[in-house]
Design a protein around this motif. Structure first.
Motif, PDB file in Angstrom:
ATOM      1  N   GLY A 128      13.430  39.830 -47.437  1.00  0.00           N
ATOM      2  CA  GLY A 128      12.425  39.994 -48.407  1.00  0.00           C
ATOM      3  C   GLY A 128      12.807  38.625 -49.218  1.00  0.00           C
ATOM      4  O   GLY A 128      13.663  37.973 -49.008  1.00  0.00           O
ATOM      5  N   THR A 129      11.654  38.522 -50.416  1.00  0.00           N
ATOM      6  CA  THR A 129      12.018  37.164 -51.096  1.00  0.00           C
ATOM      7  C   THR A 129      13.300  37.345 -52.192  1.00  0.00           C
ATOM      8  O   THR A 129      13.816  36.234 -52.066  1.00  0.00           O
ATOM      9  CB  THR A 129      10.711  37.464 -52.118  1.00  0.00           C
ATOM     10  N   VAL A 130      13.662  38.392 -52.720  1.00  0.00           N
ATOM     11  CA  VAL A 130      14.831  38.428 -53.336  1.00  0.00           C
ATOM     12  C   VAL A 130      16.066  38.053 -52.573  1.00  0.00           C
ATOM     13  O   VAL A 130      16.948  37.497 -52.906  1.00  0.00           O
ATOM     14  CB  VAL A 130      14.816  39.833 -54.063  1.00  0.00           C
ATOM     15  N   GLY A 131      16.020  38.950 -51.462  1.00  0.00           N
ATOM     16  CA  GLY A 131      17.289  38.864 -50.733  1.00  0.00           C
ATOM     17  C   GLY A 131      17.552  37.075 -50.111  1.00  0.00           C
ATOM     18  O   GLY A 131      18.285  36.880 -50.120  1.00  0.00           O
ATOM     19  N   ALA A 132      16.174  36.517 -49.508  1.00  0.00           N
ATOM     20  CA  ALA A 132      16.233  35.154 -49.167  1.00  0.00           C
ATOM     21  C   ALA A 132      16.587  34.360 -50.253  1.00  0.00           C
ATOM     22  O   ALA A 132      17.309  33.136 -50.023  1.00  0.00           O
ATOM     23  CB  ALA A 132      14.971  35.117 -48.567  1.00  0.00           C
ATOM     24  N   THR A 133      16.309  34.525 -51.509  1.00  0.00           N
ATOM     25  CA  THR A 133      16.458  33.981 -52.670  1.00  0.00           C
ATOM     26  C   THR A 133      17.863  33.751 -52.767  1.00  0.00           C
ATOM     27  O   THR A 133      18.810  32.781 -52.963  1.00  0.00           O
ATOM     28  CB  THR A 133      15.772  34.418 -53.840  1.00  0.00           C
ATOM     29  N   HIS A 134      18.714  34.994 -52.351  1.00  0.00           N
ATOM     30  CA  HIS A 134      20.107  35.058 -53.121  1.00  0.00           C
ATOM     31  C   HIS A 134      20.940  34.404 -51.906  1.00  0.00           C
ATOM     32  O   HIS A 134      21.786  33.918 -52.198  1.00  0.00           O
ATOM     33  CB  HIS A 134      20.289  36.405 -52.991  1.00  0.00           C
ATOM     34  N   VAL A 135      20.293  33.993 -50.787  1.00  0.00           N
ATOM     35  CA  VAL A 135      20.968  33.213 -49.694  1.00  0.00           C
ATOM     36  C   VAL A 135      21.649  32.007 -50.238  1.00  0.00           C
ATOM     37  O   VAL A 135      22.823  31.752 -50.069  1.00  0.00           O
ATOM     38  CB  VAL A 135      20.274  33.134 -48.369  1.00  0.00           C
ATOM     39  N   ARG A 136      20.936  31.368 -50.731  1.00  0.00           N
ATOM     40  CA  ARG A 136      21.259  29.824 -51.514  1.00  0.00           C
ATOM     41  C   ARG A 136      22.565  30.053 -52.442  1.00  0.00           C
ATOM     42  O   ARG A 136      23.226  29.191 -52.452  1.00  0.00           O
ATOM     43  CB  ARG A 136      20.137  28.938 -51.878  1.00  0.00           C
ATOM     44  N   PHE A 137      22.418  31.078 -53.220  1.00  0.00           N
ATOM     45  CA  PHE A 137      23.357  31.222 -54.263  1.00  0.00           C
ATOM     46  C   PHE A 137      24.791  31.910 -53.762  1.00  0.00           C
ATOM     47  O   PHE A 137      25.834  31.514 -54.107  1.00  0.00           O
ATOM     48  CB  PHE A 137      22.757  31.819 -55.372  1.00  0.00           C
ATOM     49  N   LEU A 138      24.580  32.988 -53.054  1.00  0.00           N
ATOM     50  CA  LEU A 138      25.831  33.899 -52.741  1.00  0.00           C
ATOM     51  C   LEU A 138      26.526  32.789 -51.889  1.00  0.00           C
ATOM     52  O   LEU A 138      27.808  32.904 -51.723  1.00  0.00           O
ATOM     53  CB  LEU A 138      25.217  35.232 -52.142  1.00  0.00           C
ATOM     54  N   PHE A 139      25.929  32.372 -50.616  1.00  0.00           N
ATOM     55  CA  PHE A 139      26.721  31.695 -49.797  1.00  0.00           C
ATOM     56  C   PHE A 139      26.902  29.928 -49.995  1.00  0.00           C
ATOM     57  O   PHE A 139      27.655  29.238 -49.204  1.00  0.00           O
ATOM     58  CB  PHE A 139      25.822  31.772 -48.404  1.00  0.00           C
ATOM     59  N   GLY A 140      26.234  29.755 -51.188  1.00  0.00           N
ATOM     60  CA  GLY A 140      26.407  28.412 -51.863  1.00  0.00           C
ATOM     61  C   GLY A 140      27.460  28.060 -52.778  1.00  0.00           C
ATOM     62  O   GLY A 140      28.239  27.238 -52.844  1.00  0.00           O
ATOM     63  N   ALA A 141      27.816  29.322 -53.482  1.00  0.00           N
ATOM     64  CA  ALA A 141      28.817  29.306 -54.362  1.00  0.00           C
ATOM     65  C   ALA A 141      30.209  28.891 -53.805  1.00  0.00           C
ATOM     66  O   ALA A 141      30.871  28.007 -54.491  1.00  0.00           O
ATOM     67  CB  ALA A 141      29.062  30.526 -55.232  1.00  0.00           C
ATOM     68  N   PRO A 142      30.653  29.513 -52.792  1.00  0.00           N
ATOM     69  CA  PRO A 142      32.089  29.233 -52.181  1.00  0.00           C
ATOM     70  C   PRO A 142      32.186  27.760 -52.003  1.00  0.00           C
ATOM     71  O   PRO A 142      33.013  27.321 -52.223  1.00  0.00           O
ATOM     72  CB  PRO A 142      32.114  30.038 -50.955  1.00  0.00           C
ATOM     73  N   PHE A 143      31.092  27.047 -51.459  1.00  0.00           N
ATOM     74  CA  PHE A 143      31.224  25.926 -50.928  1.00  0.00           C
ATOM     75  C   PHE A 143      31.261  24.889 -52.188  1.00  0.00           C
ATOM     76  O   PHE A 143      31.997  23.720 -52.189  1.00  0.00           O
ATOM     77  CB  PHE A 143      29.805  25.262 -50.223  1.00  0.00           C
ATOM     78  N   ALA A 144      30.624  25.007 -53.263  1.00  0.00           N
ATOM     79  CA  ALA A 144      30.673  24.635 -54.534  1.00  0.00           C
ATOM     80  C   ALA A 144      32.174  24.430 -55.225  1.00  0.00           C
ATOM     81  O   ALA A 144      32.697  23.553 -55.754  1.00  0.00           O
ATOM     82  CB  ALA A 144      29.671  25.041 -55.833  1.00  0.00           C
ATOM     83  N   LEU A 145      32.778  25.770 -54.936  1.00  0.00           N
ATOM     84  CA  LEU A 145      34.013  26.030 -55.666  1.00  0.00           C
ATOM     85  C   LEU A 145      35.161  24.965 -54.675  1.00  0.00           C
ATOM     86  O   LEU A 145      35.926  24.482 -55.259  1.00  0.00           O
ATOM     87  CB  LEU A 145      34.334  27.267 -55.421  1.00  0.00           C
ATOM     88  N   LEU A 146      34.727  25.008 -53.252  1.00  0.00           N
ATOM     89  CA  LEU A 146      35.569  24.030 -52.664  1.00  0.00           C
ATOM     90  C   LEU A 146      35.269  22.670 -53.016  1.00  0.00           C
ATOM     91  O   LEU A 146      36.380  21.891 -52.620  1.00  0.00           O
ATOM     92  CB  LEU A 146      35.069  24.441 -51.018  1.00  0.00           C
ATOM     93  N   PHE A 147      34.042  22.469 -53.162  1.00  0.00           N
ATOM     94  CA  PHE A 147      33.686  20.929 -53.560  1.00  0.00           C
ATOM     95  C   PHE A 147      34.621  20.516 -54.810  1.00  0.00           C
ATOM     96  O   PHE A 147      35.482  19.622 -54.949  1.00  0.00           O
ATOM     97  CB  PHE A 147      32.306  20.571 -53.890  1.00  0.00           C
ATOM     98  N   LEU A 148      34.565  21.554 -55.800  1.00  0.00           N
ATOM     99  CA  LEU A 148      35.366  21.409 -56.945  1.00  0.00           C
ATOM    100  C   LEU A 148      36.912  21.168 -56.906  1.00  0.00           C
ATOM    101  O   LEU A 148      37.573  20.314 -57.149  1.00  0.00           O
ATOM    102  CB  LEU A 148      34.996  22.327 -58.023  1.00  0.00           C
ATOM    103  N   GLY A 149      37.044  22.053 -56.241  1.00  0.00           N
ATOM    104  CA  GLY A 149      38.932  22.413 -55.736  1.00  0.00           C
ATOM    105  C   GLY A 149      39.148  20.939 -54.882  1.00  0.00           C
ATOM    106  O   GLY A 149      40.226  20.559 -55.297  1.00  0.00           O
ATOM    107  N   GLY A 150      38.619  20.498 -53.985  1.00  0.00           N
ATOM    108  CA  GLY A 150      38.958  19.302 -53.370  1.00  0.00           C
ATOM    109  C   GLY A 150      39.083  18.123 -54.284  1.00  0.00           C
ATOM    110  O   GLY A 150      39.876  17.348 -54.009  1.00  0.00           O
ATOM    111  N   LEU A 151      38.030  18.151 -55.291  1.00  0.00           N
ATOM    112  CA  LEU A 151      38.002  17.048 -56.037  1.00  0.00           C
ATOM    113  C   LEU A 151      39.158  17.004 -57.068  1.00  0.00           C
ATOM    114  O   LEU A 151      39.996  15.949 -57.242  1.00  0.00           O
ATOM    115  CB  LEU A 151      36.756  17.019 -56.932  1.00  0.00           C
ATOM    116  N   VAL A 152      39.457  18.117 -57.247  1.00  0.00           N
ATOM    117  CA  VAL A 152      40.614  18.201 -58.359  1.00  0.00           C
ATOM    118  C   VAL A 152      41.977  17.828 -57.767  1.00  0.00           C
ATOM    119  O   VAL A 152      42.907  17.087 -58.105  1.00  0.00           O
ATOM    120  CB  VAL A 152      40.678  19.668 -59.070  1.00  0.00           C
ATOM    121  N   LEU A 153      42.061  18.286 -56.582  1.00  0.00           N
ATOM    122  CA  LEU A 153      43.327  17.882 -55.571  1.00  0.00           C
ATOM    123  C   LEU A 153      43.375  16.561 -55.454  1.00  0.00           C
ATOM    124  O   LEU A 153      44.583  16.257 -55.496  1.00  0.00           O
ATOM    125  CB  LEU A 153      43.326  18.862 -54.325  1.00  0.00           C
TER     126      LEU A 153
END
Length: 303
Positions: free
Chosen positions: A33-58
């Motif tokens: 559905g539209t809401v579920g597919a919309t959530h894909v980019r956020f729910l599964f994108g957030a861990p990668f964003a946190l990894l980017f930030l953590g790698g940059l800090v390290l």
């Protein structure tokens, strides 16, 4: 290494990653559905964003800056409008082809010029008026679905409204995220973009997860079961956002928006190869008019 972080290459990379993510989300819309597919980019994108930030800090050995209160205001505004824009975009793609939907999204510069004229009384130059006219004609051609049934014509107009609405909201989200990036004190380019991306995606993932848990629990369960294709879509979304933030922090929005029109031929390639969608002559002419109108408008802004 500097050329790798130059805004032209970053913009092309962002457009390519965004096209891939949009195609993956479109493919998941039928199952989630539209809401579920919309959530894909956020729910599964957030861990990668946190990894980017953590790698940059390290790598730097320095803690990220403490965001001021204004940062959170910009992030919330950008995050909310981006969620709504993504939902409207996917709704458009369920009614029109992938490349036509992408063309609607790319009317954002023309809408900004129209908003400035109507709401702020900005002066209208001849080149700007011509650009608006070309893009508007392109939208009209795309909205008219031939001489079919009245239901088909209404569906075409609905898709046009959804696509134009998505473009307007994406424009507002870009303003919010640029405001967040530039509001961080004493932060270099990479750090400011990574902090903004991590904050935005984490906020979006939490908010939409709570909503689905409350109103559409079955959709959330189905989304988690489809974690393999969703994970790749999340990665592409996080990469696209990271590249957009970096590009906007280096040059004017007009420069980035001009080069970002490369997303239209990218979408055409995906539509032909992945979805077997070949645009009609009317659609092709409408797409060309929108692209030429945006190019003319952005050229006049930069001169």
């Amino acid at each position: 290494m500097g050329w790798l972080l130059g805004w032209p290459l970053l913009t092309v990379a962002a457009a390519a990653a965004q096209t891939a993510r949009n195609a993956m989300q479109r493919d998941l819309t039928g199952r989630l559905g539209t809401v579920g597919a919309t959530h894909v980019r956020f729910l599964f994108g957030a861990p990668f964003a946190l990894l980017f930030l953590g790698g940059l800090v390290l790598a730097s050995g320095e803690a990220p800056p403490l965001p001021p209160a204004s940062f959170w205001g910009w992030v919330v505004a950008g995050a909310l409008t981006q969620v709504l824009a993504t939902a409207l975009m996917l709704a458009t793609m369920s009614r029109r082809s992938f490349v036509v939907s992408t063309a609607y999204i790319k009317t954002e510069p023309v809408q900004v010029a129209l908003f400035g004229l109507v709401l702020l009384g900005d002066p209208l130059r001849l080149s700007t008026a011509l650009a608006i006219g070309l893009a508007t004609l392109g939208v009209i051609l795309l909205a008219r679905r031939g001489d079919g049934a009245a239901a088909d014509r209404r569906d075409g107009l609905t898709a046009a409204g959804l696509g134009l609405g998505a473009a307007a909201l994406f424009a507002l989200s870009a303003v919010g995220f640029r405001g967040a990036v530039t509001s961080l004190p004493h932060a270099d380019l990479l750090t400011a973009a990574a902090v903004t991306l991590a904050a935005a995606l984490t906020l979006q993932a939490a908010a939409l997860s709570l909503y689905l848990l409350w109103r559409q629990r079955a959709t959330l369960v189905a989304l988690l079961r489809l974690w393999r294709p969703s994970l790749l879509a999340g990665l592409m979304g996080a990469l696209a956002s990271q590249f957009w933030f970096l590009a906007f922090a280096q040059t004017s929005a007009a420069n980035v928006r001009t080069l970002a029109l490369i997303e239209v031929p990218f979408a055409q390639f995906v539509a032909l190869r992945a979805f077997r969608q070949r645009p009609s002559r009317r659609d092709s002419l409408g797409i060309l008019l929108i692209v030429f109108g945006c190019l003319l408008l952005l050229h006049s802004e930069m001169n």
